[in-house]
Design an enzyme around this catalytic site. Structure first.
Site, mmCIF file in Angstrom:
data_model
loop_
_atom_site.group_PDB
_atom_site.id
_atom_site.type_symbol
_atom_site.label_atom_id
_atom_site.label_comp_id
_atom_site.label_asym_id
_atom_site.label_seq_id
_atom_site.Cartn_x
_atom_site.Cartn_y
_atom_site.Cartn_z
ATOM 1 N N GLU A 939 0.795 -1.184 0.095
ATOM 2 C CA GLU A 939 0.109 -0.001 -0.001
ATOM 3 C C GLU A 939 0.837 1.145 0.156
ATOM 4 O O GLU A 939 0.938 1.938 0.826
ATOM 5 C CB GLU A 939 -0.894 0.017 1.177
ATOM 6 C CG GLU A 939 -2.101 -1.058 0.974
ATOM 7 C CD GLU A 939 -2.644 -1.658 2.260
ATOM 8 O OE1 GLU A 939 -3.414 -2.677 2.322
ATOM 9 O OE2 GLU A 939 -2.642 -0.827 3.419
ATOM 10 N N HIS A 1033 -3.436 3.400 5.484
ATOM 11 C CA HIS A 1033 -3.587 2.366 4.656
ATOM 12 C C HIS A 1033 -4.029 2.608 3.066
ATOM 13 O O HIS A 1033 -4.325 3.885 2.789
ATOM 14 C CB HIS A 1033 -4.739 1.296 5.096
ATOM 15 C CG HIS A 1033 -4.004 0.612 6.123
ATOM 16 N ND1 HIS A 1033 -3.709 -0.684 6.221
ATOM 17 C CD2 HIS A 1033 -3.795 0.963 7.626
ATOM 18 C CE1 HIS A 1033 -3.369 -1.288 7.420
ATOM 19 N NE2 HIS A 1033 -3.573 0.060 8.156
ATOM 20 N N GLU A 1118 -8.095 4.905 4.644
ATOM 21 C CA GLU A 1118 -7.790 3.986 3.446
ATOM 22 C C GLU A 1118 -7.756 5.004 2.297
ATOM 23 O O GLU A 1118 -8.906 5.540 1.932
ATOM 24 C CB GLU A 1118 -8.973 2.906 3.165
ATOM 25 C CG GLU A 1118 -9.157 2.039 4.507
ATOM 26 C CD GLU A 1118 -8.273 0.645 4.148
ATOM 27 O OE1 GLU A 1118 -7.504 0.859 3.333
ATOM 28 O OE2 GLU A 1118 -8.482 0.008 5.211
HETATM 29 ZN ZN LIG Z 1 -3.624 -2.170 4.492
#
Ligand SMILES: [Zn+2]
Length: 1181
Positions: A939, A1033, A1118
């Site tokens: 990531e 993330h 995210e």
């Molecule tokens: Zn992750």
């Protein structure tokens, strides 16, 4: 009798309806009368039929709501024993049920009509011979009502009607008029799986083959229905087996081919489709697939499909053919000796139940690449679209919601004593520092501190003290270094790094960049000439390997000195480079890998086939003499945190398991985000299908397949083929992870990714280098061992490419590229050893096509914008150099990783205004913000967001100043350095996902998590738990940027658990930060955010920090790897600029949060927060 009264009451209403009067008459004839007065019954029913046939009104009156007409008709049908009367009633029904779009059929079924028809069928079958007309009418009616009756098949079986229909068919094979309705009924019978088996036993499968014949313009409707019935019957494995055993698979294929050839006007699509559906169902069984292959099914369907492709209306045929071919394509093994990662890392201890123990517990000689299983999993739908992963996830989410209220309540005990935690005190010296020895006059001058120092050289460095970090088990000094040691070693590096050569600071003028030749750089960035990178042992030479060197030097063409060219270029500018007359020289110029001098190269792979050798700096210098120096685009103006020389210094201090000695050019040159927009790629219709057809061609035309291994880290080949037309591959650099490349066709390559170290799966991230390309050719690349069932590559995401030619022409950047991109299940079998025991799984292929724009280029491909650990160290060093006296910046070493790398911990805040106790007190009492990133190495976007955050925090904007004065930031920018360095996608060197270890991290195996948690536990102990915790993330399946948080209330809402009102009384503060972000950060989407606590996430940073440390605002942020479908960036792929903006907007949001939480009146605060979060807090069920 209710019916009677109802009809009477209806009839008592003055009415001149003849049909109702006749129905009344019919009703008054009871069973006895019906049997006695056959003539009257015939007359009445004939009259009713006539009326209904001729007057639309009559039918409406019989079927009108409230009328009992249908009951009367059905009662008469049941009572009639006269064939003519029965037929009359069936004619009536047939007329009635033809109109009304199913409502009337529904009434018929609900009144028990189906059962009565079956009874009559049984009675009629007793007659010898049965009345043909009656059989015809019965089946015609049954065919009409069957689809509306859910228990039709069951009723047919229980009444014994199945065999009657079959017998009628057997006796009337030539009677198409009767055969057709029987087949229509049979088709409905066969959809019931029990019926299908029973019918199969009765020879119905063979019977269908007698009916279906070669191409003919006659009887097409009969063929169509027979094939549909057969298709339904063949869903039963027993019936499919029957067909295979009778050798009928080749008959079906021959029939298909016959229809394909003769139906040139495509009038009989449904028959052709029907034949394919039969084949599709037969090939659901293993024997069926075998028979299909033996009957040359692949070639037949491939060729016929190829002919169908140009006609769009034939798509259903192509799609079904494609589905059958994919299913029957023999499963291949991946061409690997083992699926275990090519490199092994020896752990300090291997927990017996852990994944690594399992991985290496197989007896030697076990082939883990394939197993014997051939369970055929369900293939995806026949269309070109993909199964929707999100739907699946949605279902899983509901199963996954935490319903144990105890687990939703905060854990009150920290779980370790203050004695254990006290060691972390050293990382919080700002909380006790009195600044008495500090000269605050500094603060008055705003000039930055010297930028020559990289580490621990700022005034704040004094605060770093030696620390012994505790471990639960007896720590060995080697594993747990003192930060002082690290400090020393870093200092050593610093002295190694010669002062940055004062290269002319030419601004990067895109398009007309001047290439700077700098001989001083030679030592750091020697460029050896030969194609060393495809032959690892040959490019790192020591004097003892002189013979090899001689060998290479014997190719003088390759070893043209590039220094002269460099000088010319320096004068002529980039245009000269592009128009280079002899591009071969240029090729040699940049093709070879950047090497690090003075570092040993040793292959530590599972293959272990390479002998270790030292690559002395002397040797490297020699090479430098031959190879010349690469010109580096001057990006200093655009990339203030980037410095190629510093990068190379940082790489020298980075420990990789394969002991990489090369530096990838993109990391060396840096990346300048392009100014143009990069829209999501629109998918061209039929891409996946055409790619799959190309794959199938490998089987059809095996002679066209080269199958040439051109890169293999398991078996590195020392000999580089000269004049090869093959591309050259390399990924022996930080974050690289290509394991093998196989040239399949002239311009097509299968690529295999390495598994995460000490693991046998997690293939998703990729980063590799390609050279030796031709211009004008379209290259197809297939990454063939992907594992996820779907990917954003099917929804507009493109791969990233970096061209060195572009870079040295003044455009050093990663660009979204590739056409014909798709992601689909392939024919490479996955071993159940790597799927957690699931058998019969396949890998997935990511395919993309590229047209290279430059001859003799070196290009890099990556899953997402790379961001290496060495890049992080370079950025931190540059950031520290940017620090002004007003900034309190400290870089500590939190711990050492398993791989021997340091895990940096940053502290950023503002210096106290003065050493007055008021100022010191304000300084110490600032709330803490704790941030982390990159626990998942694949990531990389998380690191770009973190870069945005760090740059903002170290900046000079008034917002940054206020932010620093408001908070103390504690940041672990890379929680998994080893994973990042070694090209892992998900895990650390322990072969585990570190973001599932937070509940019980092991100090030896998960040191970064153990100590980050230790820091947080220490803070909780001293009552200074952070105001916000956020772990950055990346998300591979969703668009936009969004947050996951934790809320008891929202979790309870989503589940069925009953909770007390106290559980539902929750401060809504956790919603404030994401809400602010959705207002100020264009990529951020509140709608995608969730605050539900899932069971599968109970050991993630977010949930553990929320529950154990008591941080209400504990988040995972995210960021999409793909792009946005809302806001300012809607329809665009995400780039580093947007990611960095996200990181800086996160800071701005924290400042707004401060303004809200800074208010003392708590109720007032809640009101304000409610204002911000609006009404979005209602339960969604
Ligand atoms: Zn992750």
């Amino acid at each position: 009798m209710a019916t009677l009264e109802k009809l009477h009451s209806q009839l008592s209403v003055p009415s001149n309806s003849r049909v109702l009067m006749l129905l009344g008459q019919l009703e008054r004839m009871n069973t006895e009368v019906m049997l006695r007065d056959v003539e009257t019954a015939r007359q009445v029913t004939a009259k009713i039929y006539h009326l209904i046939q001729t007057q639309e009104r009559s039918g409406k009156e019989v079927m009108s709501k409230g009328s009992s007409g249908m009951e009367v008709i059905l009662a008469s049908l049941e009572n009639s024993r006269d064939v003519q009367t029965t037929l009359n009633i069936m004619y009536i029904l047939s007329e009635l049920l033809t109109v009304g779009r199913g409502r009337r059929v529904g009434v018929f079924v609900s009144k028990g009509g189906t059962g009565i028809l079956f009874q009559i069928l049984i009675l009629a079958s007793i007659e010898i011979p049965p009345s043909e007309e009656l059989m015809l009418q019965l089946h015609a009616l049954l065919a009409k009502v069957g689809p509306k009756d859910r228990t039709f098949g069951l009723k047919a079986r229980l009444t014994g009607a199945l065999n009657i229909t079959v017998n009628v068919m057997k006796q009337n094979l030539q009677n198409t008029k009767l055969l057709l309705p029987c087949l229509q009924v049979l088709r409905i019978y066969s959809t019931n799986s029990v019926n299908a088996i029973s019918l199969g036993k009765n020879g119905v499968v063979e019977l269908m083959f007698k009916i279906v014949g070669p191409y003919s313009k006659k009887n097409t409707s009969l063929f169509k229905v027979a094939l549909e019935a057969l298709g339904a019957l063949l869903k039963s494995k027993t019936n499919a087996r029957r067909v295979v055993d009778s050798g009928l698979v080749s008959v079906l294929l021959a029939l298909y081919l016959d229809w394909h050839r003769n139906d040139t006007r495509h009038c009989c699509m449904l028959i052709r489709k029907g034949l394919l559906v039969c084949l599709r169902n037969i090939t659901n069984i293993k024997l069926g697939r075998k028979a299909f292959l033996e009957a040359d099914g692949m070639r037949i369907l491939y060729n016929s499909s190829a002919e169908c492709l140009p006609v769009r209306t034939l798509d259903p045929l192509v799609n079904t053919s494609s589905l059958i071919m994919r299913k029957c394509f023999p499963k291949n093994r991946l061409p690997l000796p083992t699926i275990k990662s090519a490199f092994h890392f020896q752990l300090p201890h291997v927990p017996p139940e852990g994944p690594v123990a399992q991985l290496y517990s197989q007896p030697p000689g076990v082939d883990d690449v394939v197993d014997e299983s051939d369970d055929n999993e369900e293939l995806e739908a026949e269309t070109d679209t993909e199964n929707d992963e999100d739907d699946k996830e949605q279902c899983n989410l509901n199963d996954d919601i935490e319903t144990d209220l105890n687990k939703l309540h905060p854990k009150r005990t920290i779980g370790c004593s203050f004695e254990e935690l006290k060691v972390y005190q050293t990382f919080f010296s700002e909380l006790s520092e009195d600044f008495q020895g500090y000269n605050f006059e500094f603060l008055k001058s705003a000039s930055p501190t010297s930028s020559s120092a990289y580490f621990f050289s700022s005034p704040s460095a004094r605060f770093t003290r030696p620390v012994v970090v505790p471990t639960a088990e007896a720590p060995s000094p080697k594993q747990i270094p003192h930060s002082q040691d690290v400090c020393n070693s870093v200092k050593k590096h610093q002295t190694l790094s010669s002062p940055s050569p004062s290269s002319p600071q030419t601004p990067l003028d895109l398009g007309t960049i001047h290439l700077i030749k700098n001989k001083d750089k030679k030592e750091d960035t020697n460029i050896p000439t030969p194609d060393g990178h495809t032959a690892p042992p040959s490019f790192c030479r020591t004097p003892s390997q002189g013979h090899m060197m001689e060998q290479e030097l014997s190719h003088p063409l390759e070893c043209l000195s590039l220094e002269d060219k460099g000088n010319q270029n320096a004068e002529a500018g980039s245009d000269r480079v592009k128009n280079e007359e002899s591009p071969v020289n240029n090729l040699r110029h940049i093709q070879s890998p950047l090497l690090l001098g003075g570092f040993p190269i040793r292959r530590a792979g599972g293959g272990g086939s390479n002998v270790g050798s030292d690559c002395g700096s002397d040797g490297a210098e020699d090479e430098g003499g031959e190879g010349g120096v690469l010109e580096v685009p001057d990006t200093a103006q655009l990339l203030p945190l980037h410095d190629p020389d510093l990068y190379v210094e940082m790489v020298k201090g980075t420990e990789s398991v394969p002991q990489y000695a090369e530096v990838a050019y993109p990391d060396y040159f840096g990346h300048v985000a392009p100014m143009f927009k990069e829209p999501l790629l629109e998918r061209i219709y039929g891409v996946q299908r055409s790619k799959i057809f190309q794959d199938i061609e490998r089987l059809i035309h095996p002679n066209d397949i080269l199958d040439k291994v051109v890169y293999d880290i398991d078996h590195p080949s020392p000999v580089t083929e000269e004049n090869s037309e093959s591309l050259k591959f390399n990924s022996q650099f930080e974050s690289g992870n290509l394991r093998k490349a196989v040239q399949v066709r002239k311009y097509e390559y299968d690529l295999i990714l390495n598994a995460d170290i000490n693991s046998n799966h997690y293939h998703q991230w990729f980063y590799f280098e390609v050279s030796g390309m031709r211009v004008g050719a379209t290259y197809r690349f297939n990454i063939i061992n992907c594992e996820k069932s779907n990917s954003q590559f099917n929804y507009g995401m493109q791969v990233l490419m970096y061209s060195v030619q572009e870079a040295i022409s003044g455009r050093p950047r990663w660009v979204r590229t590739g056409t014909d991109i798709c992601y689909y299940k392939n024919h490479f079998a996955r071993s159940s050893i790597a799927t957690g025991g699931q058998k019969g799984k396949s890998y997935y292929t990511l395919t993309f096509s590229i047209n290279f724009s430059h001859k003799d280029d070196v290009c890099y491909f990556a899953y997402h914008y790379p961001y290496t650990y060495s890049t992080l160290k370079m950025h931190l060093s540059k950031l520290e150099a940017m620090r002004t006296p007003q900034i309190y910046f400290r870089q500590d070493v939190l711990c050492e990783t398993l791989g021997g790398n340091t895990c940096p911990l940053l502290t950023i805040t503002a210096m106290p205004e003065s050493k007055s106790s008021d100022h010191i007190c304000q300084f110490r009492n600032r709330p803490l913000i704790f941030l982390s990133a990159r626990v998942h190495p694949g990531e990389t976007n998380a690191s770009w967001v973190m870069k945005g955050t760090l740059e903002f925090l170290m900046g000079s904007s008034p917002l940054a100043v206020s932010l620093r004065e408001a908070y103390i930031f504690k940041i672990v920018p890379m929680l998994n350095p080893d994973g990042v360095i070694n090209g892992n996608h998900r895990c650390s060197l322990s072969g585990e996902d570190l973001n599932r270890q937070w509940q019980n991290p092991n100090p030896e195996l998960h040191p970064t998590i153990y100590h980050t948690k230790g820091l947080l536990q220490y803070l909780a102990y001293i009552q200074r738990a952070p105001l916000v915790f956020c772990d950055y993330h990346g998300h591979s399946r969703k668009k936009n940027v969004f947050m996951y948080g934790c809320s008891v209330k929202e979790t309870v809402w989503q589940s069925d658990i009953s909770a007390t009102s106290s559980d539902l009384h929750e401060d809504l503060g956790y919603r404030t930060l994401p809400k602010i972000l959705s207002q100020i950060a264009p990529a951020f989407s509140m709608a995608s955010s969730s605050f539900v606590v899932e069971r599968s996430k109970e050991s993630t940073a977010r949930v553990v920090v929320w529950r154990e440390i008591g941080v209400k605002r504990s988040y995972t942020m995210e960021s999409t790897l793909c792009g946005c479908d809302q806001g300012k960036y809607k329809g665009l792929q995400i780039g580093t600029r947007e990611l960095e903006e996200m990181g800086s907007q996160f800071c701005v949001a924290l400042l707004r949060l401060k303004r809200l939480t800074g208010i003392r009146n708590h109720q007032h605060l809640l009101d304000m927060e409610s204002d911000i979060i609006g009404t979005h807090t209602k339960p969604v069920r």
